[in-house]
Design an enzyme around this catalytic site. Structure first.
Site, PDB file in Angstrom:
ATOM      1  N   GLU A  18      27.759   8.479 -45.304  1.00  0.00           N
ATOM      2  CA  GLU A  18      28.833   9.381 -45.702  1.00  0.00           C
ATOM      3  C   GLU A  18      29.821   9.580 -44.555  1.00  0.00           C
ATOM      4  O   GLU A  18      29.392   9.729 -43.425  1.00  0.00           O
ATOM      5  CB  GLU A  18      28.283  10.753 -46.112  1.00  0.00           C
ATOM      6  CG  GLU A  18      29.348  11.601 -46.795  1.00  0.00           C
ATOM      7  CD  GLU A  18      28.881  13.014 -47.166  1.00  0.00           C
ATOM      8  OE1 GLU A  18      27.870  13.500 -46.639  1.00  0.00           O
ATOM      9  OE2 GLU A  18      29.556  13.626 -47.987  1.00  0.00           O
TER      10      GLU A  18
ATOM     11  N   GLY B  25      24.604  17.356 -38.601  1.00  0.00           N
ATOM     12  CA  GLY B  25      23.373  18.122 -38.461  1.00  0.00           C
ATOM     13  C   GLY B  25      22.278  17.491 -39.304  1.00  0.00           C
ATOM     14  O   GLY B  25      21.125  17.374 -38.884  1.00  0.00           O
ATOM     15  N   ALA B  26      22.654  17.102 -40.509  1.00  0.00           N
ATOM     16  CA  ALA B  26      21.711  16.460 -41.422  1.00  0.00           C
ATOM     17  C   ALA B  26      22.490  15.773 -42.529  1.00  0.00           C
ATOM     18  O   ALA B  26      23.674  16.056 -42.730  1.00  0.00           O
ATOM     19  CB  ALA B  26      20.770  17.497 -42.027  1.00  0.00           C
ATOM     20  N   MET B  27      21.823  14.866 -43.235  1.00  0.00           N
ATOM     21  CA  MET B  27      22.494  14.116 -44.301  1.00  0.00           C
ATOM     22  C   MET B  27      21.577  13.999 -45.506  1.00  0.00           C
ATOM     23  O   MET B  27      20.427  13.585 -45.394  1.00  0.00           O
ATOM     24  CB  MET B  27      22.888  12.723 -43.771  1.00  0.00           C
ATOM     25  CG  MET B  27      23.523  11.822 -44.811  1.00  0.00           C
ATOM     26  SD  MET B  27      25.110  12.510 -45.398  1.00  0.00           S
ATOM     27  CE  MET B  27      25.100  11.899 -47.088  1.00  0.00           C
ATOM     28  N   GLU B  28      22.161  14.320 -46.666  1.00  0.00           N
ATOM     29  CA  GLU B  28      21.368  14.506 -47.882  1.00  0.00           C
ATOM     30  C   GLU B  28      20.993  13.239 -48.640  1.00  0.00           C
ATOM     31  O   GLU B  28      20.745  13.313 -49.849  1.00  0.00           O
ATOM     32  CB  GLU B  28      22.148  15.430 -48.815  1.00  0.00           C
ATOM     33  CG  GLU B  28      23.439  14.806 -49.434  1.00  0.00           C
ATOM     34  CD  GLU B  28      24.706  15.124 -48.658  1.00  0.00           C
ATOM     35  OE1 GLU B  28      24.622  15.372 -47.444  1.00  0.00           O
ATOM     36  OE2 GLU B  28      25.789  15.090 -49.279  1.00  0.00           O
ATOM     37  N   ASN B  29      20.923  12.075 -47.996  1.00  0.00           N
ATOM     38  CA  ASN B  29      20.581  10.835 -48.706  1.00  0.00           C
ATOM     39  C   ASN B  29      19.486  11.107 -49.736  1.00  0.00           C
ATOM     40  O   ASN B  29      18.483  11.748 -49.427  1.00  0.00           O
ATOM     41  CB  ASN B  29      20.058   9.792 -47.722  1.00  0.00           C
ATOM     42  CG  ASN B  29      20.906   9.712 -46.483  1.00  0.00           C
ATOM     43  OD1 ASN B  29      22.094   9.455 -46.563  1.00  0.00           O
ATOM     44  ND2 ASN B  29      20.306   9.981 -45.328  1.00  0.00           N
TER      45      ASN B  29
ATOM     46  N   HIS C 237      19.944  23.501 -47.530  1.00  0.00           N
ATOM     47  CA  HIS C 237      21.268  22.947 -47.827  1.00  0.00           C
ATOM     48  C   HIS C 237      21.145  21.498 -48.315  1.00  0.00           C
ATOM     49  O   HIS C 237      21.666  21.133 -49.375  1.00  0.00           O
ATOM     50  CB  HIS C 237      22.127  23.035 -46.562  1.00  0.00           C
ATOM     51  CG  HIS C 237      23.486  22.412 -46.666  1.00  0.00           C
ATOM     52  ND1 HIS C 237      24.639  23.150 -46.665  1.00  0.00           N
ATOM     53  CD2 HIS C 237      23.886  21.119 -46.757  1.00  0.00           C
ATOM     54  CE1 HIS C 237      25.681  22.348 -46.765  1.00  0.00           C
ATOM     55  NE2 HIS C 237      25.249  21.094 -46.815  1.00  0.00           N
ATOM     56  N   GLU C 238      20.423  20.691 -47.559  1.00  0.00           N
ATOM     57  CA  GLU C 238      20.319  19.271 -47.938  1.00  0.00           C
ATOM     58  C   GLU C 238      19.548  19.103 -49.246  1.00  0.00           C
ATOM     59  O   GLU C 238      19.853  18.216 -50.050  1.00  0.00           O
ATOM     60  CB  GLU C 238      19.662  18.448 -46.820  1.00  0.00           C
ATOM     61  CG  GLU C 238      20.332  18.551 -45.447  1.00  0.00           C
ATOM     62  CD  GLU C 238      21.838  18.344 -45.451  1.00  0.00           C
ATOM     63  OE1 GLU C 238      22.353  17.676 -46.365  1.00  0.00           O
ATOM     64  OE2 GLU C 238      22.509  18.875 -44.541  1.00  0.00           O
TER      65      GLU C 238
ATOM     66  N   GLU D 133      29.857  20.479 -50.656  1.00  0.00           N
ATOM     67  CA  GLU D 133      29.529  21.256 -49.460  1.00  0.00           C
ATOM     68  C   GLU D 133      29.599  22.767 -49.691  1.00  0.00           C
ATOM     69  O   GLU D 133      28.781  23.510 -49.160  1.00  0.00           O
ATOM     70  CB  GLU D 133      30.417  20.830 -48.290  1.00  0.00           C
ATOM     71  CG  GLU D 133      30.270  19.346 -47.897  1.00  0.00           C
ATOM     72  CD  GLU D 133      28.820  18.942 -47.581  1.00  0.00           C
ATOM     73  OE1 GLU D 133      27.965  19.824 -47.428  1.00  0.00           O
ATOM     74  OE2 GLU D 133      28.547  17.727 -47.510  1.00  0.00           O
TER      75      GLU D 133
HETATM   76  N1  BES Z   1      26.878  15.909 -46.129  1.00  0.00           N
HETATM   77  C1  BES Z   1      26.732  16.591 -44.906  1.00  0.00           C
HETATM   78  C2  BES Z   1      26.611  15.676 -43.712  1.00  0.00           C
HETATM   79  C3  BES Z   1      27.914  15.083 -43.230  1.00  0.00           C
HETATM   80  C4  BES Z   1      28.779  15.846 -42.482  1.00  0.00           C
HETATM   81  C5  BES Z   1      28.241  13.770 -43.497  1.00  0.00           C
HETATM   82  C6  BES Z   1      29.964  15.298 -42.024  1.00  0.00           C
HETATM   83  C7  BES Z   1      29.418  13.233 -43.053  1.00  0.00           C
HETATM   84  C8  BES Z   1      30.292  13.984 -42.311  1.00  0.00           C
HETATM   85  C9  BES Z   1      25.491  17.486 -44.921  1.00  0.00           C
HETATM   86  O1  BES Z   1      25.084  17.896 -46.176  1.00  0.00           O
HETATM   87  C10 BES Z   1      25.848  18.724 -44.183  1.00  0.00           C
HETATM   88  O2  BES Z   1      26.647  19.458 -44.666  1.00  0.00           O
HETATM   89  N2  BES Z   1      25.279  18.930 -43.008  1.00  0.00           N
HETATM   90  C11 BES Z   1      25.592  20.072 -42.177  1.00  0.00           C
HETATM   91  C12 BES Z   1      24.466  21.064 -42.133  1.00  0.00           C
HETATM   92  C13 BES Z   1      24.629  22.173 -43.094  1.00  0.00           C
HETATM   93  C14 BES Z   1      23.458  23.114 -43.002  1.00  0.00           C
HETATM   94  C15 BES Z   1      25.899  22.948 -42.938  1.00  0.00           C
HETATM   95  C16 BES Z   1      25.852  19.551 -40.796  1.00  0.00           C
HETATM   96  O3  BES Z   1      25.740  18.369 -40.586  1.00  0.00           O
HETATM   97  O4  BES Z   1      26.173  20.359 -39.929  1.00  0.00           O
HETATM   98 ZN    ZN Z   2      26.215  19.377 -47.045  1.00  0.00          ZN
END
Ligand code: BES
Ligand code: ZN
Length: 876
Positions: free
Chosen positions: A149, A283-287, A319-320, A342
């Site tokens: 992503e 921080g994390a990715m929801e694959n 969240h994920e 998001e």
């Molecule tokens: N889908 C995002 C990860 C992401 C962020 C992919 C930016 C590509 C670009 C994931 O679900 C997400 O939102 N992660 C957050 C953590 C959340 C608890 C707010 C993050 O990465 O900080």
């Molecule tokens: Zn997210």
């Protein structure tokens, strides 16, 4: 009741215009993808077979590729290979490969595209990339993992890389037998192949978007639970204690069950894996079925981490997992709908956290957290609407910001309160059911919520998602009524008439002694509302509305008194302070007004309210950071005077019986009073540091570790620098190490500033952590100046290390520029970037500059006012 809401002015924007998308002549229905990573060359071999439905007669197929070396291309019409060899043309700008041939693939037929290729296991945390950790013998070990992503699946393999082009995928990974291979699905078969390797084929995925694919190859440890209907596992590299994944593992199992019930929709995959990755850009990715995390956001050692770290981990996991339905099962049509993903996952993680940990009272914290981040960014001219047209790949990364996450979740919170939380969830269930495996636009969510509530949700919400900004509601009082007027709120307070045309449906939520009146809505520019007893009232009860309220100074004073008398909720008190602070910062009110208001909060009992108090004093001190030392010291004394009694009352020893909020409360006041110079706290901190230095690892409680370090560095400069640096180098967990690196910049002497600045680009700090050493430097003017010089001197290297496709370059620019406070400094920044490409971070830069400008105006406007107040109150 909504019939008189104006049409949303933004609703005529054609979002698809100018969008760079692939032609729709063919449609991928299935990918058979094989990948074989090589950990010596950092290359991987790949083969992809894509089954296509031909939509229109065509002699070409265009698909996305990026930095892939394509070796062979075959096109089949039905099962017959076309005879002429296809021509390949690459368009760098659109990141597409066009395969052209002489024969016509007829509409309605089936076709197949086969390509073999080589890619690079890059170290940029994008696509199929390598991540490293230390083996037990001290050598560097690697694993291969993915981050697709938003638009890096095309970097991993040739594909139709748009969220609406859903397909099924069968993945095969070829690797050494000793390595663990993971993908979205469970293993279908494993067989031995040449070279003593194994080929692991995973079951076919359901219909899904490319950005949610994931594959991982590496040496991994695992723990598993059967507490949920399907197995849930946590993986980590061998250098970690896998037991630190226990908290997330158990929470994930509980959360999946909770979501299945709440969404009335079974988790459709056969397993849920969560993996801690040593190098991770977000921080994390929801694959789907294979969530990847930054180590600190998945693994938790409760013995060495504090309460706020635990809450962060819980938030990220929930969240994920929310995305597994909202985002993965039902996906936005295109990236301008990112907020649906998001914003919803953010809202849902709060909802779920509140269900599992009611004692954390997370919705109270929501007001100081998401609501303030949303209003803060959205008060800048360089903000953007929640639904914003994005055309090109390099624009997409920039909207993963507080607007999509925080403002997105705020408008959902607003509508959920408006139609009721139960009805809201019913709408969400209908939405998920109707659009499962499909793609949606914002209107589809509103339609489902309207359906569930019988109210015209789209009419209320369209205005909020399609326009930039939010209103400030100014309240004046008549004999038995209040007069309210809405205007666009800008931090720079220079709203032009053409920027102030949107009239929002403002839910007034009027709180009086009789309770909350939820029916009052301001739909016009201004209106009068009868109020029975003007002795006490407050708008925006619990701050569910996305706006700020400006009261007269007299009313604000009365509200301060009402707070003491117990007439206001925690959310009301925190939100009111936040509004007053923001209004002072932008010139709608005097800064002396907020200082007086805060003074009345000395006896405030709640953590969340103090959090906002401290952050508002912090904003004043931040804007005044380049002013004369006497004024700065006076502000510091004010802060100390305000909080020290409470800090001493709560103390800084922690017991197992302390509540979650109590722990954070103690820790916040300890740090804030200590850094403002409280002698008792300073002495306590030094005492702890000495014991710690002597080898007592329990001398500093995790909840206050960061503050104790910060006090040591701020007041004793080099004395503990090496001790803390050594913690970074040797501590057992990432959280402990990060805490150390984050504070180093607090040391102000020129030599130490220089030393701290050697870390961000050194081999000792991973690219993912580049912002850690920068953080501490922003807390003093010497550091702020040094940060900016460092950016200028190292720009070329920064650009190379942090490709503009990632969000990190933007974060670095923002960290290193936004602490300035004058117009001259602004010009310096503008001058520097005038000669540079700002691709990928032009938004963050513009937002930083806006923020600096607002501070410059603030200090200019209220410099005298603040001095007078400080003198009158004996701080000066
Ligand atoms: N889908 C995002 C990860 C992401 C962020 C992919 C930016 C590509 C670009 C994931 O679900 C997400 O939102 N992660 C957050 C953590 C959340 C608890 C707010 C993050 O990465 O900080
Ligand atoms: Zn997210």
């Amino acid at each position: 009741m909504c019939k008189h809401f104006a049409e949303a002015p933004g609703s005529s924007v054609d979002f698809t215009k100018g969008r760079e998308v692939l032609p729709k002549n063919v449609k991928a229905v299935h990918y058979d993808l094989t990948l074989e990573p090589n950990f010596e060359t950092f290359k991987y071999g790949g083969k992809v077979i894509i089954d296509l439905d031909v939509i229109d007669d065509t002699t070409s197929i265009s698909l996305n590729t990026l930095e892939l070396d394509i070796h062979s291309t075959k096109v089949f019409s039905g099962s017959t290979e076309i005879t002429s060899s296809p021509e390949i043309h690459y368009n760098e700008d659109t990141q597409t490969t066009k395969v052209s041939f002489n024969e016509v693939l007829p509409a309605g037929s089936e076709a197949r595209l086969e390509q073999t290729f080589t890619g690079t296991l890059n170290d940029n945390m994008a696509g199929f990339y390598r991540s490293s950790y230390k083996g037990s013998d001290g050598s560097t070990k690697y694993l291969a993992t993915t981050q697709m992503e938003p638009t890096d699946a095309r970097r991993a393999f040739p594909c139709f890389d748009e969220p609406a082009l859903k397909s099924e995928f069968t993945i095969t990974l070829v690797a050494d037998k000793a390595l663990t291979c993971l993908s979205n699905m469970d293993v279908a078969s494993e067989k031995e192949v040449s070279g003593g390797k194994k080929a692991v084929t995973f079951n076919k995925t359901p219909l899904m978007s490319t950005y949610l694919l994931a594959f991982i190859v590496g040496e991994l440890k695992v723990i598993e639970t059967n507490a949920f209907r399907v197995p849930v596992r946590v993986f980590a590299t061998p250098d970690r204690d896998i037991e630190h994944g226990r908290f997330s593992l158990e929470l994930a199992a509980k959360t999946l069950e909770f979501y299945e019930k709440k969404f009335n929709s079974e988790f459709p995959l056969p397993k849920m894996d969560m993996v801690a990755i040593p190098d991770f850009s977000a921080g994390a990715m929801e694959n789907w079925g294979l969530i990847t995390y930054r180590v600190v956001d998945l693994l938790l050692d409760e013995k060495v981490s504090g309460a706020s770290t635990k809450q962060r981990v819980a938030e990220v996991v929930q969240h994920e997992l929310a995305h597994q339905w909202f985002g993965n099962l039902v996906t936005m049509d295109f990236w301008d709908g990112l907020w649906l993903n998001e914003g919803f996952a953010t809202w849902m993680s709060w909802y779920s956290c509140n269900a599992f940990y009611p004692e954390w009272k997370v919705w109270q914290g929501y007001v100081t957290d998401n609501l303030q981040s949303a209003l803060s960014l959205d008060s800048l001219r360089s903000s953007h609407p929640i639904e914003v047209p994005v055309k090109r790949a390099d624009e997409i990364n920039q909207i993963f910001d507080a607007i999509s996450y925080s403002k997105g979740s705020c408008v959902l919170r607003m509508i959920s309160k408006y139609i009721g939380e139960e009805t809201f969830m019913e709408g969400v269930r209908r939405y998920l059911k109707k659009h499962a495996y499909g793609n949606t636009q914002t209107e589809d969510l509103w339609a489902a919520l309207s359906d569930a509530s019988g109210k015209d949700v789209e009419k209320v919400m369209d205005i909020w998602t399609k326009n930039v900004g939010f209103p400030v509601v100014t309240v004046t009082e008549n004999k038995d009524s209040i007069h309210v007027k809405q205007n666009r709120f800008l931090r720079t307070s220079d709203v032009k008439p053409e920027e102030d045309k949107t009239l929002y449906p403002v839910l007034l939520a009027l709180r009086t002694k009789d309770g909350i009146n939820e029916d009052l809505t301001l739909t016009e520019r201004e209106a009068n509302f009868k109020v029975k007893d003007l002795d006490f009232f407050k708008l925006n009860a619990d701050h569910s509305g996305v706006y700020r309220t400006s009261y007269t100074p007299e009313r604000l004073q009365k509200l301060g008194q009402a707070a003491k008398n117990g007439l206001l909720s925690v959310e009301d008190r925190a939100g009111m302070i936040a509004d007053a602070g923001a209004l002072a910062a932008s010139g709608y009110q005097k800064t002396s007004g907020i200082l007086s208001l805060l003074q009345g909060f000395k006896s405030e009992p709640e953590f969340v309210v103090w959090d906002e108090i401290i952050s508002r004093i912090g904003s004043v001190r931040g804007a005044w950071v380049f002013e004369d030392e006497t004024t700065k010291d006076a502000l510091k004394s004010f802060q100390l005077d305000l909080i020290k009694d409470k800090a001493h009352e709560l103390g800084w020893s922690f017991k197992d019986t302390d509540g979650h909020l109590e722990q954070q409360f103690k820790s916040m006041l300890f740090g804030s009073a200590g850094l403002a110079g409280d002698e008792k706290i300073k002495a306590a901190a030094f005492d702890m540091l000495e014991k710690f230095k002597a080898g007592d690892r329990t001398a500093i409680h995790p909840n206050i570790r960061s503050s104790v370090y910060a006090i040591g560095l701020s007041f004793a400069d080099q004395k503990y620098y090496d001790l803390i640096l050594n913690e970074y180098r040797t501590a057992g967990t990432s959280d402990e190490r990060n805490t150390a690196m984050r504070v180093l910049g607090r040391a102000k002497s020129p030599e130490l500033i220089k030393r701290t600045l050697t870390f961000p680009l050194s081999d000792e700090v991973k690219s993912q952590d580049i912002y850690l050493p920068l953080g501490g430097l922003r807390t003093h003017k010497e550091g702020i100046v040094a940060l900016w010089s460092w950016v200028k001197e190292n720009w070329d290297e920064l650009e190379k290390k942090l490709p503009p496709g990632l969000t990190m370059l933007g974060s670095v620019v923002s960290i290193c520029t936004s602490s300035f406070t004058s117009k001259e400094q602004m010009q310096d920044i503008e001058g520097f970037f005038a000669k540079k490409s700002t691709k990928g971070f032009d938004q963050s830069l513009a937002q930083s500059l806006d923020a600096v400008k607002a501070k410059a105006q603030w200090v200019e406007r209220d410099g005298k006012d603040v001095k007078t107040w400080l003198a009158e109150n004996k701080y000066l």
